[in-house]
Scaffold this motif. Structure first.
Motif, short mmCIF file in Angstrom:
data_model
loop_
_atom_site.label_atom_id
_atom_site.label_comp_id
_atom_site.label_asym_id
_atom_site.label_seq_id
_atom_site.Cartn_x
_atom_site.Cartn_y
_atom_site.Cartn_z
N GLY A 1 10.34 -13.49 44.34
CA GLY A 1 10.97 -14.19 45.45
C GLY A 1 11.07 -13.33 46.70
N VAL A 2 11.52 -12.08 46.51
CA VAL A 2 11.63 -11.17 47.65
C VAL A 2 10.26 -10.90 48.26
CG1 VAL A 2 12.26 -8.82 48.35
CG2 VAL A 2 13.75 -10.10 46.79
N GLY A 3 9.26 -10.70 47.40
CA GLY A 3 7.91 -10.42 47.88
C GLY A 3 7.31 -11.58 48.67
N PHE A 4 7.39 -12.77 48.12
CA PHE A 4 6.82 -13.93 48.80
C PHE A 4 7.65 -14.31 50.03
CE2 PHE A 4 4.25 -14.43 45.06
CZ PHE A 4 3.10 -15.06 45.52
N GLY A 5 8.94 -14.06 49.98
CA GLY A 5 9.75 -14.31 51.17
C GLY A 5 9.29 -13.46 52.33
N TYR A 6 8.86 -12.23 52.03
CA TYR A 6 8.34 -11.34 53.07
C TYR A 6 6.94 -11.77 53.51
CZ TYR A 6 6.68 -7.09 55.36
OH TYR A 6 6.16 -6.19 56.25
N LEU B 1 27.02 -4.18 44.25
CA LEU B 1 27.80 -4.93 45.24
C LEU B 1 28.18 -4.05 46.43
CD1 LEU B 1 29.09 -7.75 45.66
CD2 LEU B 1 31.16 -6.84 44.61
N LEU B 2 28.46 -2.78 46.14
CA LEU B 2 28.89 -1.87 47.20
C LEU B 2 27.73 -1.20 47.92
CD1 LEU B 2 31.86 -0.10 45.34
CD2 LEU B 2 32.02 -1.87 47.10
N SER C 1 22.55 -5.50 51.30
CA SER C 1 21.47 -5.92 52.20
C SER C 1 20.21 -6.24 51.43
CB SER C 1 21.19 -4.83 53.24
OG SER C 1 20.86 -3.61 52.61
N ILE C 2 19.97 -5.53 50.32
CA ILE C 2 18.80 -5.82 49.48
C ILE C 2 19.01 -7.13 48.72
CG2 ILE C 2 17.43 -5.01 47.50
CD1 ILE C 2 17.97 -2.17 48.41
N ILE C 3 20.23 -7.34 48.21
CA ILE C 3 20.54 -8.59 47.50
C ILE C 3 20.34 -9.79 48.42
CG2 ILE C 3 22.39 -9.89 46.38
CD1 ILE C 3 23.54 -7.25 45.40
#
Length: 521
Positions: free
Chosen positions: A209-214, A345-346, A350-352
């Motif tokens: 998902g992250v890859g295709f989103g980019y 979480l902490l 930004s990556i999440i």
């Protein structure tokens, strides 16, 4: 006694750290997208989902007596949570219900109500889970196609089917759709790929998902900001503290709050106990988890989660089975997975936030399918109508009403079948070659068996010359049934029919009687 067990357990945890540490990493990778997806499906802040996973790992893991169970936000509660937040009108009011549900679970554990799951028909419980699966699928379909709340199924009045279809297709984001379809393929086929399946499928889905989103950026398939996860990023301790939401204790006398609290407590306890039983069966060491202690742990966990702004939690079979398959040995793997969620979480919010919602929708669609797969309906049908009908009615009732109403309807239907079976098993009846009708009473004969016994006795064939009513195996015969037998005896004797009563008595002490019914004192 408990202290001794705990001390021995901690020693075992230290020895098995080499197994628990890598298992905790796997559970973390499975849990993170599920925490986000379940929070999204529940209509709650995404931060609340991860927070619940942290509490489920650290707090519940530290108290629970189960070696392999992992707790967190559960897909089985999404329908209740979504409806409760809407019904109560404010998230803070809902959090109060979560705290109270934890108190109720704590009390259930203290009074040793860990066997509560045994008193609910399995057909209703399975129907509840299947209905939840169907509801999850229906709720995630718009997000799977990239439809946000502002454009999903938005049709002008009078548009008709054509306008509806045009609006739906024009609202679809094809980039999100492609990501969701690829994610579903990975979730279905990745576990069967040798060697590669060592990496959890949900993690692969997130990476895709992250890859295709980019990759889709700047193309006609580009995703909009509303198509991505959005959890707050913090740069200071004060900002982190500001993320927590606290319950509104001013609504403590609100009747609706208590209804939601009891609903959450019962459903969460049932789901936890079912998950616990399943995990114990998967445990290679075949350890038995203490159910009452688990209810106490879940109660403390839900009280903590509700107080800090999290979601209700249960023991979750998806995380727990991942823990078993990854080689976890003790509850330290569950505690460590909570620590990794807290660090994520902490440290990497930004990556999440680069994760597309379509990924989470795919994970939830797959979860919903596993809860309501066609094989389950076939399995219930093969068990017979007494199982299939309550199961199906529970599913339909929940989908078209709400969970509490649907479960109630299912229990009523299942109870009717139980009573019907009880009435049918009240006696055995046969006619011998000597034209003797023998009615053998069951071990326990209650007032519910009065009508079928009466109907059988008064519908004997004309060819019967003698009637034997055998109560030798009966430990208890209800007074109403004895009254029926007495009336029948008098009726039969007036017609010249030979009748014999064998140890038919209300008292526990049996007395043989012939041509005369035992007098009840």
């Amino acid at each position: 006694m408990l202290g001794t067990r705990t001390s021995a357990f901690l020693k075992l945890s230290k020895r098995d750290l080499k197994y628990d540490f890598p298992a905790s990493i796997v559970v973390f990778l499975v849990a993170l997208p599920l925490c986000l997806g379940i929070a999204m499906a529940s209509g709650a802040p995404l931060f609340a989902g991860v927070l619940t996973g942290v509490i489920g790992g650290i707090v519940v893991g530290a108290i629970s007596g189960s070696s392999l169970s992992v707790s967190g936000p559960a897909a089985g509660l999404t329908v209740i949570v979504f409806g409760a937040i809407t019904k109560l009108g404010a998230y803070e009011t809902f959090l109060l219900a979560v705290v109270l549900s934890g108190v109720i679970q704590l009390v259930l554990g203290i009074v040793k109500a860990g066997m509560i799951g045994n008193y609910f028909p399995s057909s209703v419980i399975l129907g509840m889970l299947a209905a939840i699966g169907i509801t999850i699928i229906l709720k995630q379909l718009p997000l799977a196609f990239g439809m946000t709340e502002s454009n999903a199924f938005d049709v002008e009045n009078g548009g008709g089917i054509s306008a509806f279809a045009n609006t739906v297709f024009s609202s679809i984001n094809w980039g999100a759709t492609i990501i969701c379809l690829l994610s579903l393929l990975v979730l279905i086929y990745w576990p069967s790929i040798k060697y590669l399946n060592k990496m959890p499928a949900p993690l692969v889905v997130v990476l895709i998902g992250v890859g295709f989103g980019y990759i889709f950026q700047g193309t006609s398939f580009a995703l909009f900001p509303t198509h991505f996860v959005s959890i707050p990023t913090v740069s200071s301790l004060a900002e982190f503290q500001g993320l927590f939401v606290f319950p509104n204790f001013g609504e403590i006398l609100n009747k609706e709050v208590w209804i939601v609290a009891f609903t959450l407590a019962i459903i969460a306890s049932l789901e936890t106990l079912l998950s616990l039983e399943a995990v114990d069966k998967l445990d290679p060491f075949k350890r038995n988890s203490p159910t009452n202690r688990e209810l106490v742990a879940q109660g403390v966990g839900n009280m903590t989660s509700g107080f800090l702004g999290g979601l209700p939690m249960t023991s979750v079979i998806v995380r727990s089975s991942a823990n078993v398959n990854a080689g976890g040995r003790t509850r330290q793997s569950a505690i460590l997975h909570g620590v990794w969620l807290l660090i994520a979480l902490l440290a990497i919010p930004s990556i999440i936030n680069l994760i597309p919602l379509a990924c989470l929708a795919a994970i939830l669609l797959h979860t919903g399918y596993k809860l309501a797969k066609p094989a389950l309906f076939q399995q219930m049908f093969r068990k017979g109508l007494d199982q299939f009908i309550p199961f199906t009615i529970t599913v339909v009732a929940i989908v078209f009403t709400d969970l509490l109403m649907g479960v109630g309807i299912g229990i009523v239907v299942a109870t009717c079948y139980i009573l019907r079976a009880n009435m049918q098993n009240a006696y055995k009846f046969e006619i011998t070659e000597e034209q003797t009708a023998v009615l053998t009473l069951a071990e326990e004969v209650s007032f519910l068996n009065k009508v079928p016994i009466q109907q059988k006795l008064y519908s004997l064939p004309r060819s019967v010359e003698k009637v034997v009513i055998n109560g030798e195996n009966s430990k208890f015969i209800d007074k109403d049934v004895l009254e029926v037998l007495k009336d029948f005896e008098q009726n039969a004797m007036s017609k010249g029919l030979d009748i014999e009563m064998q140890e038919v008595t209300y008292k526990r002490k049996s007395v043989r009687s012939k041509n005369k019914l035992q007098k009840i004192v």
